[in-house]
Design a protein around this motif. Sequence first.
Motif, PDB file in Angstrom:
ATOM      1  N   ASP A  75      44.679  37.231  57.457  1.00 22.49           N
ATOM      2  CA  ASP A  75      44.560  37.140  56.005  1.00 22.49           C
ATOM      3  C   ASP A  75      45.083  38.422  55.361  1.00 22.49           C
ATOM      4  N   SER A  87      35.844  34.231  56.596  1.00 25.94           N
ATOM      5  CA  SER A  87      35.633  34.317  55.175  1.00 25.94           C
ATOM      6  C   SER A  87      36.886  33.936  54.394  1.00 25.94           C
ATOM      7  N   HIS A  88      37.757  33.173  54.996  1.00 31.37           N
ATOM      8  CA  HIS A  88      39.000  32.763  54.350  1.00 31.37           C
ATOM      9  C   HIS A  88      38.749  31.675  53.328  1.00 31.37           C
ATOM     10  N   ASP A  89      39.649  31.564  52.382  1.00 31.60           N
ATOM     11  CA  ASP A  89      39.539  30.603  51.294  1.00 31.60           C
ATOM     12  C   ASP A  89      39.955  29.217  51.791  1.00 31.60           C
ATOM     13  N   TYR A  91      40.514  26.653  50.219  1.00 35.63           N
ATOM     14  CA  TYR A  91      41.567  26.107  49.356  1.00 35.63           C
ATOM     15  C   TYR A  91      42.938  26.300  49.997  1.00 35.63           C
ATOM     16  N   GLN A  92      43.171  27.487  50.560  1.00 34.46           N
ATOM     17  CA  GLN A  92      44.456  27.774  51.194  1.00 34.46           C
ATOM     18  C   GLN A  92      44.691  26.843  52.384  1.00 34.46           C
TER      19      GLN A  92
END
Length: 172
Positions: A75, A87-89, A91-92
């Motif tokens: 990330d 903890s990545h989004d 949405y992506q």
Amino acid sequence: KLALGFPQRTMFDNIDDAGLSFGIYYQNIPAVLFYRNLRKLKYINKFHSYDLSFKAHASSGNLPNYTVIEQRYMDSKNRPATDDHPSHDVYQGQMFIKDIYETLRASPQWNETLLIITYDEHGGFFDHVPTPVNGVPNPDGIISPSPMNFKFDRLGVRVPTIMVSPWIEKGT
């Protein structure tokens, strides 16, 4: 010792032996390289940068018989992860899947395509059926390298899988 890679024969070996093609489109780290067999020189041309090759191969109808698309695990501000892991989004990750879907739908190969979206974890969803933990055979007797020494003799939680194809009836 984990860097030595898992020694098991892979489905990629079976695909290659059957005379079929495969390709791995990766964003930053091809995780399939954990399998030692995929590090063979004969497979070097099977690895493609997703950003540079996937859309071009799809639009020209030149995707391999079996295609693996690896998400971006790392990330950064300019290139966010697309793997749906905390903890990545997420949405992506979902936009990445949409991009793959739209690319495949526009491909001349769409009518012979099955898109399988699967996860390697269950995401904490409740599962009403416990997975078996006793009597699960190790399929080939191989144990993973130290320090893990995983015996491949148990099943994990069931994971979500979505299949998309013009051959699957709507609502299935």
